[in-house]
Design an enzyme around this catalytic site. Structure first.
Site, PDB file in Angstrom:
ATOM      1  CB  CYS A  11      -0.865   0.023   1.253  1.00  0.00           C
ATOM      2  SG  CYS A  11      -1.927  -1.407   1.378  1.00  0.00           S
ATOM      3  NE  ARG A  18       4.441   1.830  -1.308  1.00  0.00           N
ATOM      4  CZ  ARG A  18       5.338   1.593  -0.360  1.00  0.00           C
ATOM      5  NH1 ARG A  18       6.570   2.000  -0.526  1.00  0.00           N
ATOM      6  NH2 ARG A  18       5.005   0.981   0.748  1.00  0.00           N
ATOM      7  CD1 TRP A  31      -0.090  -6.043  -1.490  1.00  0.00           C
ATOM      8  CD2 TRP A  31      -0.188  -5.909  -3.707  1.00  0.00           C
ATOM      9  NE1 TRP A  31       0.344  -7.240  -2.006  1.00  0.00           N
ATOM     10  CE2 TRP A  31       0.289  -7.188  -3.355  1.00  0.00           C
ATOM     11  CE3 TRP A  31      -0.334  -5.592  -5.063  1.00  0.00           C
ATOM     12  CZ2 TRP A  31       0.634  -8.145  -4.305  1.00  0.00           C
ATOM     13  CZ3 TRP A  31       0.008  -6.555  -6.000  1.00  0.00           C
ATOM     14  CH2 TRP A  31       0.486  -7.809  -5.620  1.00  0.00           C
ATOM     15  CG  ASN A  59       2.000  -0.297   3.892  1.00  0.00           C
ATOM     16  OD1 ASN A  59       1.705  -1.465   3.630  1.00  0.00           O
ATOM     17  ND2 ASN A  59       3.196   0.200   3.645  1.00  0.00           N
ATOM     18  N   GLY A  60       0.234  -2.377   6.044  1.00  0.00           N
ATOM     19  CA  GLY A  60       0.725  -3.361   7.001  1.00  0.00           C
ATOM     20  C   GLY A  60      -0.352  -4.404   7.255  1.00  0.00           C
ATOM     21  CD  GLU A  76      14.279 -19.511  -8.310  1.00  0.00           C
ATOM     22  OE1 GLU A  76      13.706 -20.231  -9.145  1.00  0.00           O
ATOM     23  OE2 GLU A  76      14.057 -18.292  -8.224  1.00  0.00           O
ATOM     24  CE  LYS A 131      14.958 -15.777 -10.583  1.00  0.00           C
ATOM     25  NZ  LYS A 131      13.793 -16.357 -10.021  1.00  0.00           N
ATOM     26  CD  GLU A 186      13.945 -15.379 -14.518  1.00  0.00           C
ATOM     27  OE1 GLU A 186      12.904 -15.281 -15.162  1.00  0.00           O
ATOM     28  OE2 GLU A 186      13.961 -15.667 -13.307  1.00  0.00           O
ATOM     29  CG  HIS A 204      24.021 -40.809 -13.173  1.00  0.00           C
ATOM     30  ND1 HIS A 204      24.252 -42.170 -13.210  1.00  0.00           N
ATOM     31  CD2 HIS A 204      23.982 -40.482 -11.861  1.00  0.00           C
ATOM     32  CE1 HIS A 204      24.326 -42.641 -11.974  1.00  0.00           C
ATOM     33  NE2 HIS A 204      24.171 -41.617 -11.133  1.00  0.00           N
ATOM     34  CE  LYS A 206       6.716 -10.436 -11.042  1.00  0.00           C
ATOM     35  NZ  LYS A 206       7.868 -11.225 -10.592  1.00  0.00           N
TER      36      LYS A 206
HETATM   37  O1  M6R Z   1       3.019 -15.992 -11.225  1.00  0.00           O
HETATM   38  P1  M6R Z   1       3.552 -17.389 -11.179  1.00  0.00           P
HETATM   39  O2  M6R Z   1       4.275 -17.696  -9.928  1.00  0.00           O
HETATM   40  O3  M6R Z   1       2.521 -18.422 -11.501  1.00  0.00           O
HETATM   41  O4  M6R Z   1       4.623 -17.429 -12.357  1.00  0.00           O
HETATM   42  C1  M6R Z   1       5.289 -18.615 -12.688  1.00  0.00           C
HETATM   43  C2  M6R Z   1       6.493 -18.352 -13.546  1.00  0.00           C
HETATM   44  O5  M6R Z   1       6.115 -17.736 -14.746  1.00  0.00           O
HETATM   45  C3  M6R Z   1       7.521 -17.452 -12.835  1.00  0.00           C
HETATM   46  O6  M6R Z   1       7.910 -18.003 -11.617  1.00  0.00           O
HETATM   47  C4  M6R Z   1       8.769 -17.273 -13.715  1.00  0.00           C
HETATM   48  O7  M6R Z   1       9.443 -18.479 -13.828  1.00  0.00           O
HETATM   49  C5  M6R Z   1       9.677 -16.171 -13.158  1.00  0.00           C
HETATM   50  N1  M6R Z   1      10.061 -15.269 -14.192  1.00  0.00           N
HETATM   51  C6  M6R Z   1      10.932 -16.682 -12.590  1.00  0.00           C
HETATM   52  O8  M6R Z   1      11.775 -15.687 -12.121  1.00  0.00           O
END
Ligand code: M6R
Length: 612
Positions: free
Chosen positions: A2, A27, A75, A101-102, A485, A489, A492, A508, A607
């Site tokens: 928020c 935000r 939010w 906010n909180g 992960e 990261k 991407e 393997h 996103k």
């Molecule tokens: O909104 P979601 O968590 O469902 O999104 C899933 C993936 O698209 C998301 O985690 C994507 O892999 C990110 N860009 C990773 O950083």
């Protein structure tokens, strides 16, 4: 998260509030509202959706001759993002309003008490409780009533309060949610963040926890919330440009969000673990005790980073609850023969709650009779509306495309879910529950302490790694998904080809890739599989792989294997995934930044992936 804006001064207030709110849009928010005093009444406008909707609602009142008011972007955390849930929230009389906010953790108990005393509520929010609680204590001094009300409140808040009987005065207070004051010759401001103040003043005072401020045009007084003791604070001059200000001084949203993780984890825990007993409270899960006892299998469905969180949860749930767990990438789940029925609990994990494949997956599972629980960051998103139960992560809006704080908040929610299932099915002893719950709280503090140091150490390393063509991440057990992960990261945001592997799987096949040009980040905490992981690391070393090791403080053996070792404090072994994510995130960030990549909006990515 928020956004709050408040103004008391000589200007016409509505344009100040709207401009301030515009500067807080970054935000993230899903509704907005404002309030000002006119003709001895509080005039309130609220609208769901974007600020333009609020502007349209305000319409010709934009130039009203009023000089004090509050604005808010919401939010959603408690209650859908509707107009009725938008702030400001009023007391029964409509003469007092609150923006907040909180999270008010004990709002349920307070609401029951206030309802019993005859107060009437018009929203589903935790915030509205504050308005009625202040009303309850209000006599002739607003600040005193706010103080009395806050003495009853558990949780986090930045809040602004406005009472029609003191029409040039605002009262604001903070505990664990940001709040900054702006000062000018004849005006005072409050805001959640500096960008809202920059069009008007660069003179600011940062409020700290447990501080309350009374603002009246050009004057203000800051006191301690609990005892009213006066506090003197330094006025600082801000020289940030607006873009820097939105990112809180960080170069990118991703970095800001990495640093927000301790707070995001605590927000996700907030109100769900009873510290004295270790009891876990997850009423929003939407499952009866019988339904929990009847679960035969759990299907976890997610994509990308959220899928990695699911992989960690499989280890946790199977170990502590003893229920078999299947983990599926949603785009695979929906196109195979699903052996899902009433006794299979399907859990979707999604930051956005809108990912098309995950949504299709839970719809399919629901059609086969499975109960659906979703772990989600966005209140009111499609997945949360369609699920039988929701566990919200309270990470706040995540703006960088690369998921960071949403991931560690998902892990937090999944760990609490594990404890909750163990509690309800009596597979975890009370003492162990307490130990694991407090270990989860502790890990947030540990991450908070190490973040700046780890960033600095990573910065010292990246010249040796930033121009790599490929990268491997390896780990075992709970840290295998963290290796996946880390690789996601890095690829991407830096466009370096990266893969994550279970360390034991290297021989393997992937070990054929190892040579002096192949960097390998290995996660080697002192855990149950430590010796096994060290053996895998030795195999990499024997083939001249370029090792970057992440291990436990005091483990001097790692330093004999490579010069590049990052040490992390020891936390409860179960919670290593939260901690070991941090160096992987920071390495990816620093490499991408060094390569000049568009960190927050990497090429080809969105996103929220709302198409198949
Ligand atoms: O909104 P979601 O968590 O469902 O999104 C899933 C993936 O698209 C998301 O985690 C994507 O892999 C990110 N860009 C990773 O950083």
């Amino acid at each position: 998260m928020c956004g709050i804006v408040g103004y008391t001064g000589n200007r016409r207030v509505v344009p100040v509030l709207l401009e301030g709110l515009r500067r807080l849009e970054y935000r993230g928010y899903d509704s907005a509202g404002l309030v000002y005093e006119y003709d001895n009444q509080l005039v309130k406008f609220r609208a769901a959706g974007k600020l333009i909707n609020l502007e349209q609602a305000v319409d010709e009142n934009i130039g009203v001759a009023s000089h004090t008011g509050l604005g808010h972007t919401r939010w959603a955390t408690h209650g859908a993002p509707t107009r009725d849930n938008a702030h400001p929230h009023s007391d029964c009389t409509g003469e007092l309003v609150v923006v907040h906010n909180g999270i008010i953790e004990n709002y349920g108990r307070l609401k029951e008490e206030l309802l019993a005393e005859g107060h009437t509520f018009s929203s589903e929010t935790d915030t509205e409780v504050l308005a009625h609680l202040i009303e309850k204590y209000l006599d002739d001094d607003l600040a005193t009533a706010v103080r009395q009300a806050l003495a009853r409140v558990e949780g986090s808040y930045a809040l602004g309060v406005f009472w029609v009987k003191e029409p040039h005065k605002l009262v604001a207070a903070r505990n664990q949610s940001p709040l900054v004051m702006g000062v000018d010759d004849d005006a005072c401001y409050i805001a959640s963040d500096i960008p809202a103040l920059l069009p008007f003043t660069r003179q600011v005072i940062f409020l700290d926890d447990n501080e309350l401020v009374v603002l009246e045009q050009g004057t203000y007084s800051i006191t301690n919330v609990a005892d009213g003791r006066e506090i003197k604070k330094e006025i600082r001059t801000i020289d940030w440009n607006p873009a820097m200000a939105e990112k809180g001084g960080f170069k990118h949203f991703m970095l800001k969000e990495i640093f927000e993780q301790p707070q995001a984890i605590l927000n996700t825990i907030s109100g769900r673990i009873v510290p004295d007993t270790g009891e876990i409270d997850l009423p929003e899960i939407g499952l009866s005790n019988d339904e929990i006892r009847d679960i035969e299998r759990i299907a976890l469905v997610a994509c990308g980073t959220s899928w990695h969180a699911a992989l960690v949860a499989k280890y946790w749930i199977e170990k502590w609850v003893g229920i078999p767990v299947d983990v599926d990438i949603a785009s695979e789940f929906r196109y195979r023969r699903l052996l899902v029925s009433e006794r299979v609990l399907t859990i979707s994990i999604s930051q956005s709650g809108e990912t098309a494949d995950t949504l299709a997956g839970i719809r399919l599972a629901a059609s086969l009779g499975s109960k659906i629980v979703t772990i989600c960051n966005v209140v009111g998103s499609t997945m949360t509306r369609e699920a039988d139960g929701v566990i919200y992560t309270h990470a706040g809006p995540e703006i960088g495309v690369a998921s960071t704080k949403a991931f560690t908040s998902q892990l937090t929610a999944l760990f609490m879910l594990t404890l909750y299932l163990g509690q309800e099915r009596q597979t975890i002893e009370q003492e162990t529950l307490k130990e694991l719950g407090s270990a989860l709280v502790d890990v947030a503090a540990v991450i908070d302490t190490i973040l700046p140091r780890v960033q600095q150490q990573v910065q010292g390393l990246i010249e040796r790694y930033y121009d790599s063509r490929d990268f491997l991440f390896v780990g075992r057990g709970l840290n295998f998904p963290i290796a996946l992960e880390g690789a996601l990261k890095l690829k991407e945001i830096s466009y370096i080809h990266a893969e994550g592997y279970a360390a034991g799987e290297l021989k393997h096949g992937p070990i054929a890739l190892i040579d002096k040009d192949m960097p390998v980040m290995a996660l080697v905490p002192k855990d149950a599989v430590y010796q096994k992981t060290v053996s895998n690391v030795e195999e990499i070393k024997a083939r001249q792989g370029r090792l970057l090791l992440i291990g436990t403080e005091g483990d001097s053996h790692l330093a004999t294997l490579t010069d590049d070792v990052l040490y992390l404090p020891e936390v409860h072994e179960e919670l290593n995934p939260l901690l070991y994510t941090i160096p992987a995130q920071l390495l990816s960030y620093e490499i991408a930044n060094r390569r000049g990549c568009d960190v927050d909006q990497p090429r080809n990515l969105a996103k929220s992936v709302t198409v198949e």
